[in-house]
Design an enzyme around this catalytic site. Structure first.
Site, PDB file in Angstrom:
ATOM      1  CE1 TYR A  70      -5.108   6.809  -0.902  1.00 10.73           C
ATOM      2  CE2 TYR A  70      -7.404   7.480  -0.834  1.00 10.73           C
ATOM      3  CZ  TYR A  70      -6.236   7.095  -0.181  1.00 10.73           C
ATOM      4  OH  TYR A  70      -6.226   7.018   1.186  1.00 10.73           O
ATOM      5  CB  CYS A  71      -3.749   2.625  -5.800  1.00  8.78           C
ATOM      6  SG  CYS A  71      -3.117   3.071  -7.430  1.00  8.78           S
ATOM      7  CG  HIS A  72       2.408   3.568  -4.107  1.00  7.71           C
ATOM      8  ND1 HIS A  72       3.530   2.838  -4.385  1.00  7.71           N
ATOM      9  CD2 HIS A  72       2.851   4.690  -3.502  1.00  7.71           C
ATOM     10  CE1 HIS A  72       4.607   3.507  -3.962  1.00  7.71           C
ATOM     11  NE2 HIS A  72       4.212   4.631  -3.421  1.00  7.71           N
TER      12      HIS A  72
END
Length: 114
Positions: A70-72
């Site tokens: 995951y990221c932003h």
């Protein structure tokens, strides 16, 4: 709009939340920056910033486990997930919408940021 990458498999936040509550939870891998991680995180997760991801992933991301990156909002995690798949990790998905979707759909206590 570009067609999806053939190696990219995405998963929604609710599905990840359910999997985390299961008997064999996936390993969450956070590829955001240190500053982003200090603002908000999904725990437990392994932090491997994208800047050092390729160097560290082979030693730190097990190949025999479900992995959710995951990221932003999902763009960087998609890149990392595609790299893992291309390099032999069989069970890798990217969190669609990233931690932003997680905050909206699963855990509003996780702060949102820009």
């Amino acid at each position: 709009m570009m067609p999806p990458h053939p190696l990219l498999e995405e998963v929604d936040a609710a599905t990840v939340a359910a999997a985390l509550a299961g008997e064999e939870p996936p390993l969450l891998v956070d590829v955001r920056t240190d500053a982003e991680r200090s603002a908000a995180a999904i725990e437990p997760s392994l932090h491997l910033g994208l800047d050092r991801f390729v160097e560290r992933a082979p030693a730190e991301v097990p190949m025999d486990r479900d992995v959710v990156v995951y990221c932003h909002v999902g763009a960087r995690s998609a890149q990392a997930a595609i790299w893992l798949k291309a390099n032999g990790w069989p069970r890798v998905r990217s969190l669609a919408g990233g931690i932003d979707a997680w905050s909206e759909e699963v855990d509003p206590a996780v702060p949102r940021y820009r």
